[in-house]
Write an enzyme that holds these catalytic residues in place. Structure first.
Site, mmCIF file in Angstrom:
data_model
loop_
_atom_site.group_PDB
_atom_site.id
_atom_site.type_symbol
_atom_site.label_atom_id
_atom_site.label_comp_id
_atom_site.label_asym_id
_atom_site.label_seq_id
_atom_site.Cartn_x
_atom_site.Cartn_y
_atom_site.Cartn_z
ATOM 1 N N HIS A 64 0.827 -1.225 0.000
ATOM 2 C CA HIS A 64 0.000 0.000 0.000
ATOM 3 C C HIS A 64 0.856 1.268 0.000
ATOM 4 O O HIS A 64 0.306 2.367 0.006
ATOM 5 C CB HIS A 64 -0.948 0.015 1.197
ATOM 6 C CG HIS A 64 -1.969 -1.082 1.187
ATOM 7 N ND1 HIS A 64 -2.795 -1.305 0.105
ATOM 8 C CD2 HIS A 64 -2.293 -2.023 2.116
ATOM 9 C CE1 HIS A 64 -3.588 -2.352 0.382
ATOM 10 N NE2 HIS A 64 -3.293 -2.804 1.575
ATOM 11 N N ASP A 120 -2.683 -10.578 -2.537
ATOM 12 C CA ASP A 120 -3.214 -10.144 -1.245
ATOM 13 C C ASP A 120 -4.709 -9.855 -1.374
ATOM 14 O O ASP A 120 -5.200 -9.524 -2.456
ATOM 15 C CB ASP A 120 -2.460 -8.875 -0.825
ATOM 16 C CG ASP A 120 -2.773 -8.420 0.587
ATOM 17 O OD1 ASP A 120 -1.965 -8.701 1.490
ATOM 18 O OD2 ASP A 120 -3.816 -7.762 0.798
ATOM 19 N N HIS A 180 -6.233 -7.327 -0.408
ATOM 20 C CA HIS A 180 -6.435 -5.920 -0.762
ATOM 21 C C HIS A 180 -5.667 -5.557 -2.029
ATOM 22 O O HIS A 180 -4.578 -6.092 -2.274
ATOM 23 C CB HIS A 180 -5.950 -5.024 0.377
ATOM 24 C CG HIS A 180 -6.587 -5.323 1.701
ATOM 25 N ND1 HIS A 180 -6.005 -6.168 2.632
ATOM 26 C CD2 HIS A 180 -7.765 -4.922 2.230
ATOM 27 C CE1 HIS A 180 -6.804 -6.243 3.700
ATOM 28 N NE2 HIS A 180 -7.875 -5.514 3.480
ATOM 29 N N ASP A 236 -4.212 -12.850 3.517
ATOM 30 C CA ASP A 236 -5.455 -12.375 4.141
ATOM 31 C C ASP A 236 -6.691 -12.641 3.280
ATOM 32 O O ASP A 236 -7.807 -12.332 3.692
ATOM 33 C CB ASP A 236 -5.367 -10.896 4.538
ATOM 34 C CG ASP A 236 -4.723 -10.013 3.490
ATOM 35 O OD1 ASP A 236 -4.377 -10.517 2.399
ATOM 36 O OD2 ASP A 236 -4.566 -8.806 3.763
#
Ligand SMILES: [Zn+2]
Length: 341
Positions: A158, A193, A195, A282
């Site tokens: 991120h 991931d 996200h 995740d």
């Protein structure tokens, strides 16, 4: 496959973050490392300490003012009367192309996308070692290892060239890809991931030499909200070199693997000489974030599909939070990768 990891990565211990506006314990805990190390060992991987690679590989991806900010902001923050213990922003520019303030509060807002990346006394040290772990894994692959696992923590995907966010400070996957570029004309990054890898996309958005591909929960109702849509395809010379595959919330193994097939096809067409896998765990069905429903066995199948690309591969740890199966999920991935490579 070798695992790279340095103890200093555990020192960063963020206390809190805001979730839907409410203060919550920060889920990016040092304990994640213990679970992941156990998972790597269970897959038969040996643990190796990286060297200190200095600022050069970090500066190859991040701006000078951002690096200076990360290195010094904690000390500067302590000089503000009544300030919080950890550095947490409370104002952000609507227009980032405007002026750059001298104020620590102003710069925190400029360089931090959200409240989930608090900076404490240990953050800079841990973030540097996390990046050096990625560099060391990249170098081992450049020297002929077919694959290496970088146990990076704090995570990185991120983080943009000059913005932290979502538990991330230095973009380890981008640092690894940039390092690989010294021996390869084309490098692909595949982000699995939960996200969207918005920072990684941002770093390479205008470039055609690094293909960025991300499979993630649809941002229309999920973090990071403002990036990760299928129509984000790159810009300028980079047009066509970013590929997003947003999935409906609660999708399981089969939907994920179908998207992964499209991702692998795109990567094969790009014909890279090396691959970085931004490995978030995740997307797991039992992860506290609960966005997707990938099973432990599913991570093995995902790894097999990626390994069948037969590319020199650097696996960089991204997200994946405390749950009983966190280590098992890594074991399943590394074992699946080894069996298909
Ligand atoms: Zn994540």
């Amino acid at each position: 496959m070798k695992t790279f990891y340095a103890e200093e990565q555990k020192h960063h211990n963020p206390k809190g973050f805001l979730s839907s506006g409410a203060p919550q314990p920060n889920p990016e805990k040092p304990e994640r490392v213990e679970r992941l190390l156990a998972g790597a060992r269970a897959a038969g991987s040996s643990i190796h300490r990286p060297r200190n690679h200095g600022l050069a590989p970090i500066a190859a991806v991040h701006t000078p003012e951002y690096i200076e900010f990360l290195e010094n902001i904690y000390r500067r923050w302590q000089l503000i009367p009544g300030a919080s213990q950890e550095v947490i922003p409370n104002i952000h520019p609507i227009n980032r192309s405007g002026s750059y303030p001298a104020s620590a509060v102003g710069q925190a807002g400029y360089h931090m996308a959200d409240t989930s990346c608090p900076i404490s006394a240990e953050t800079w040290e841990s973030a540097c070692w996390s990046a050096w772990t990625a560099v060391e894994a990249a170098e081992s692959v450049m020297q002929g290892e077919p694959a290496a696992y970088a146990l990076c923590r704090p995570p990185g995907h991120h983080a943009f060239a000059d913005v932290a966010g979502g538990f991330c400070f230095i973009n380890n996957s981008a640092v690894a890809a940039q390092r690989l570029r010294m021996g390869a004309d084309r490098v692909a990054i595949l982000d699995v991931d939960l996200h969207h890898g918005n920072g990684t996309q941002g770093v390479f958005y205008k470039r055609a030499d690094v293909l960025t591909v991300s499979i993630h929960a649809d941002p229309v109702r999920f973090y990071p909200f403002f990036w990760g849509y299928a129509d984000e395809r790159g810009e300028g010379a980079g047009l066509g070199y970013n590929y997003n595959l947003p999935l409906q919330r609660k999708s399981g193994d089969d939907v994920f693997l179908e998207a992964l097939q499209s991702a692998c096809k795109r990567i094969e067409a790009f014909a890279p000489q090396a691959l970085v896998v931004a490995l978030g765990l995740d997307a797991f069905e039992g992860d506290p974030f609960g966005g997707l429903l990938v099973s432990t066995a599913g991570f093995g199948r995902i790894a097999e599909a990626i390994a069948s690309l037969h590319l020199p591969t650097v696996i960089v740890q991204e997200g994946g939070y405390l749950c009983d199966e966190l280590g098992d999920n890594l074991t399943a991935f590394l074992t699946g990768f080894g069996s298909a490579a």
